[in-house]
Design a protein around this motif. Structure first.
Motif, PDB file in Angstrom:
ATOM      1  N   LYS A 222       0.983  -1.257   0.036  1.00 33.13           N
ATOM      2  CA  LYS A 222      -0.022  -0.014   0.043  1.00 33.13           C
ATOM      3  C   LYS A 222       0.782   1.174  -0.082  1.00 33.13           C
ATOM      4  N   GLY A 223       2.255   1.106   0.128  1.00 38.49           N
ATOM      5  CA  GLY A 223       2.988   2.057  -0.061  1.00 38.49           C
ATOM      6  C   GLY A 223       3.477   2.875   1.390  1.00 38.49           C
ATOM      7  N   PHE A 224       3.284   2.055   2.440  1.00 39.75           N
ATOM      8  CA  PHE A 224       3.796   2.590   3.614  1.00 39.75           C
ATOM      9  C   PHE A 224       5.352   2.248   3.689  1.00 39.75           C
ATOM     10  N   LYS A 225       6.200   3.185   4.163  1.00 40.87           N
ATOM     11  CA  LYS A 225       7.620   2.591   4.519  1.00 40.87           C
ATOM     12  C   LYS A 225       7.957   1.946   5.503  1.00 40.87           C
ATOM     13  N   ALA A 226       8.863   1.002   5.323  1.00 45.28           N
ATOM     14  CA  ALA A 226       9.389   0.208   6.693  1.00 45.28           C
ATOM     15  C   ALA A 226       9.448   0.943   7.917  1.00 45.28           C
ATOM     16  N   GLU A 227      10.162   2.070   7.667  1.00 42.45           N
ATOM     17  CA  GLU A 227      10.543   3.066   8.677  1.00 42.45           C
ATOM     18  C   GLU A 227       9.354   3.684   9.309  1.00 42.45           C
ATOM     19  N   ASP A 228       8.464   3.454   8.828  1.00 38.42           N
ATOM     20  CA  ASP A 228       7.049   4.333   9.365  1.00 38.42           C
ATOM     21  C   ASP A 228       6.091   3.163   9.951  1.00 38.42           C
ATOM     22  N   ILE A 229       6.370   1.969   9.831  1.00 35.12           N
ATOM     23  CA  ILE A 229       5.421   0.813  10.229  1.00 35.12           C
ATOM     24  C   ILE A 229       5.941   0.397  11.551  1.00 35.12           C
ATOM     25  N   TYR A 230       5.366   0.591  12.567  1.00 33.09           N
ATOM     26  CA  TYR A 230       5.714   0.089  14.069  1.00 33.09           C
ATOM     27  C   TYR A 230       5.109  -1.210  14.503  1.00 33.09           C
ATOM     28  N   LEU A 231       5.713  -2.057  14.820  1.00 33.85           N
ATOM     29  CA  LEU A 231       5.066  -3.345  15.513  1.00 33.85           C
ATOM     30  C   LEU A 231       5.703  -3.540  17.073  1.00 33.85           C
ATOM     31  N   SER A 232       4.530  -3.902  17.937  1.00 37.80           N
ATOM     32  CA  SER A 232       4.697  -4.475  18.999  1.00 37.80           C
ATOM     33  C   SER A 232       5.290  -6.116  19.526  1.00 37.80           C
ATOM     34  N   LEU A 233       6.326  -6.218  19.738  1.00 37.06           N
ATOM     35  CA  LEU A 233       6.936  -7.833  19.706  1.00 37.06           C
ATOM     36  C   LEU A 233       6.523  -8.272  21.102  1.00 37.06           C
ATOM     37  N   GLU A 234       6.321  -9.516  21.270  1.00 38.13           N
ATOM     38  CA  GLU A 234       6.264 -10.177  22.398  1.00 38.13           C
ATOM     39  C   GLU A 234       7.244 -11.478  22.690  1.00 38.13           C
ATOM     40  N   ARG A 235       7.847 -11.480  23.777  1.00 32.97           N
ATOM     41  CA  ARG A 235       8.751 -12.328  24.063  1.00 32.97           C
ATOM     42  C   ARG A 235       8.602 -12.654  25.668  1.00 32.97           C
ATOM     43  N   LYS A 236       8.965 -13.979  26.028  1.00 28.76           N
ATOM     44  CA  LYS A 236       8.860 -14.384  27.552  1.00 28.76           C
ATOM     45  C   LYS A 236       9.834 -13.536  28.366  1.00 28.76           C
ATOM     46  N   MET A 237       9.608 -12.744  29.370  1.00 26.40           N
ATOM     47  CA  MET A 237      10.281 -11.891  30.069  1.00 26.40           C
ATOM     48  C   MET A 237      10.617 -12.189  31.398  1.00 26.40           C
ATOM     49  N   TYR A 238      11.822 -11.980  31.996  1.00 23.66           N
ATOM     50  CA  TYR A 238      11.993 -11.961  33.649  1.00 23.66           C
ATOM     51  C   TYR A 238      12.208 -10.697  34.154  1.00 23.66           C
ATOM     52  N   CYS A 239      13.368 -10.241  33.822  1.00 22.74           N
ATOM     53  CA  CYS A 239      13.882  -8.928  34.321  1.00 22.74           C
ATOM     54  C   CYS A 239      13.152  -7.686  33.762  1.00 22.74           C
ATOM     55  N   ALA A 240      13.105  -7.653  32.659  1.00 22.65           N
ATOM     56  CA  ALA A 240      12.376  -6.499  31.915  1.00 22.65           C
ATOM     57  C   ALA A 240      13.266  -5.160  31.870  1.00 22.65           C
ATOM     58  N   ILE A 241      14.550  -5.487  32.064  1.00 19.80           N
ATOM     59  CA  ILE A 241      15.561  -4.290  32.346  1.00 19.80           C
ATOM     60  C   ILE A 241      16.856  -4.613  31.440  1.00 19.80           C
ATOM     61  N   GLY A 242      16.851  -5.679  30.595  1.00 20.33           N
ATOM     62  CA  GLY A 242      18.042  -5.973  29.737  1.00 20.33           C
ATOM     63  C   GLY A 242      18.969  -6.415  30.424  1.00 20.33           C
ATOM     64  N   VAL A 243      18.705  -7.507  31.281  1.00 21.27           N
ATOM     65  CA  VAL A 243      19.772  -8.252  32.046  1.00 21.27           C
ATOM     66  C   VAL A 243      19.599  -9.549  31.889  1.00 21.27           C
ATOM     67  N   CYS A 244      18.648 -10.306  31.832  1.00 24.73           N
ATOM     68  CA  CYS A 244      18.496 -11.766  31.905  1.00 24.73           C
ATOM     69  C   CYS A 244      18.576 -12.324  30.318  1.00 24.73           C
ATOM     70  N   GLU A 245      18.607 -11.697  29.297  1.00 18.91           N
ATOM     71  CA  GLU A 245      18.709 -12.130  28.265  1.00 18.91           C
ATOM     72  C   GLU A 245      17.550 -12.907  27.748  1.00 18.91           C
ATOM     73  N   HIS A 246      16.382 -13.103  28.483  1.00 21.49           N
ATOM     74  CA  HIS A 246      15.367 -14.240  28.092  1.00 21.49           C
ATOM     75  C   HIS A 246      14.614 -13.396  26.865  1.00 21.49           C
ATOM     76  N   CYS A 247      14.577 -12.367  26.462  1.00 26.74           N
ATOM     77  CA  CYS A 247      13.743 -11.555  25.562  1.00 26.74           C
ATOM     78  C   CYS A 247      14.773 -11.039  24.307  1.00 26.74           C
ATOM     79  N   ALA A 248      15.880 -11.746  24.253  1.00 23.27           N
ATOM     80  CA  ALA A 248      17.032 -11.110  23.312  1.00 23.27           C
ATOM     81  C   ALA A 248      16.433 -11.704  21.950  1.00 23.27           C
ATOM     82  N   ILE A 249      16.254 -10.982  20.863  1.00 16.54           N
ATOM     83  CA  ILE A 249      16.529 -11.216  19.430  1.00 16.54           C
ATOM     84  C   ILE A 249      17.618 -10.666  19.044  1.00 16.54           C
ATOM     85  N   GLY A 250      18.780 -11.453  18.473  1.00 16.34           N
ATOM     86  CA  GLY A 250      20.061 -10.927  18.095  1.00 16.34           C
ATOM     87  C   GLY A 250      20.330 -10.155  19.255  1.00 16.34           C
ATOM     88  N   ASP A 251      20.869  -8.737  18.890  1.00 20.09           N
ATOM     89  CA  ASP A 251      21.484  -7.976  19.768  1.00 20.09           C
ATOM     90  C   ASP A 251      20.605  -6.966  20.359  1.00 20.09           C
TER      91      ASP A 251
END
Ligand SMILES: Cc1cc2nc3c(=O)[nH]c(=O)nc-3n(C[C@H](O)[C@H](O)[C@H](O)COP(=O)(O)OP(=O)(O)OC[C@H]3O[C@@H](n4cnc5c(N)ncnc54)[C@H](O)[C@@H]3O)c2cc1C
Ligand code: FES
Length: 273
Positions: A222-251
């Motif tokens: 439909k002509g939307f740019k990838a930079e203008d499309i925002y998606l919320s992702l879901e992963r299993k989480m424990y710490c929620a502050i970037g420490v436990c690595e449970h929710c890591a996707i790549g870096d």
């Protein structure tokens, strides 16, 4: 030293069964100062827990301008979410947050807005819709809301639709017609084909991975740019502050760098959905 995992007691003041196994919990921090000072960006989430059981990430669905209380909607799918379902008015939830980046508000305010929700995905989008209908910036842009649900019984926030419709078109589609439904039946992508979409818009979407698989090629078509499309992702989480690595996707950490990413970012992440 401050404990980064410190959660705070919040008293449940109201519970509404909004869909099967899905309840909206209204609560207030017991510390009135904490409640009054609490601020969040639409799309951010909380960690809500019960002592001895655990905690889970949940989106905030109350409006950002509501200072007296917060609201979450929890579907009972497993250990913690089912235990929260059994709580009653007056029970205490232990809450920390807000976490995550939220929707890109500065960008949204300068463009038009297309909101696309599938199932429970309406939860983190509700504060964005509420804010758009309540603020000066929302009056200056074109907003369109599309919401797809499995069936009528699973639609969330139904009492809000009339109010949202006063400000902008809210279109709902069900996978299967049931109950007193007289509206559209089909997939959310069908609604995109049937409607004139605003030009120069930001798309904010939240839903299951299968929705993203069909939605993202359709939006690009439909002509939307990838930079203008925002998606919320879901992963299993424990710490929620970037420490436990449970929710890591790549870096990237979904809890800290997300949960909201542009499609341009997601295209660089391995198997994001
Ligand atoms: C940022 C974010 C916001 C969320 N917002 C909400 C919300 O507003 N309302 C709501 O009801 N739920 C929300 N969820 C999902 C919710 O956190 C999970 O349903 C919950 O963590 C399940 O935990 P449990 O102990 O109840 O179930 P468990 O016993 O841990 O698991 C039950 C099943 O759910 C799966 N599961 C567990 N966590 C997740 C997850 N994060 N993603 C996908 N599958 C999972 C498990 O693999 C298992 O199959 C959100 C998740 C994230 C990451
Ligand atoms: S949940 Fe621990 S790093 Fe994201």
């Amino acid at each position: 030293m401050k404990n980064p995992y410190q959660s705070y007691p919040a008293k449940i003041t109201k519970i509404v069964l909004d869909a099967p196994e899905t309840r909206a919990f209204t609560f207030r921090f017991q510390d009135a100062k904490r409640q009054a000072a609490f601020k969040f960006i639409p799309g951010q989430f909380l960690m809500a827990g019960l002592p001895g059981i655990g905690e889970i990430p949940v989106g905030i669905n109350s409006p950002t301008y509501q200072k007296k209380f917060l609201q979450i909607t929890v579907r009972g799918v497993g250990r913690v979410s089912k235990a929260i379902q059994h709580k009653t008015v007056g029970s205490i939830l232990w809450v920390r947050g807000p976490y995550g980046n939220g929707w890109p508000m500065e960008k949204i305010k300068k463009k038009n807005l297309v909101v696309i929700a599938g199932g429970l995905g309406i939860i983190p989008l509700k504060p964005l819709i509420d804010e758009a209908s309540h603020s000066d910036w929302g009056k200056k842009i074109q907003v369109q809301v599309f919401y797809g649900s499995r069936n009528f019984e699973n639609l969330l926030f139904e009492p809000q639709y009339k109010r949202w419709n006063k400000f902008y078109r809210t279109q709902i589609i069900l996978d299967t017609a049931s109950g007193r439904w007289r509206g559209e039946v089909g997939r959310i992508t069908d609604l995109l084909d049937k409607n004139q979409l605003p030009h120069d818009a930001i798309v904010t979407a939240c839903g299951p991975p299968i929705m993203y698989k069909f939605l993202t090629p359709k939006l690009l078509e439909k002509g939307f740019k990838a930079e203008d499309i925002y998606l919320s992702l879901e992963r299993k989480m424990y710490c929620a502050i970037g420490v436990c690595e449970h929710c890591a996707i790549g870096d990237k950490y979904v809890c800290k760098d997300g949960p909201i990413f542009s499609l341009a970012e997601i295209n660089q992440m391995p198997k994001a959905f």
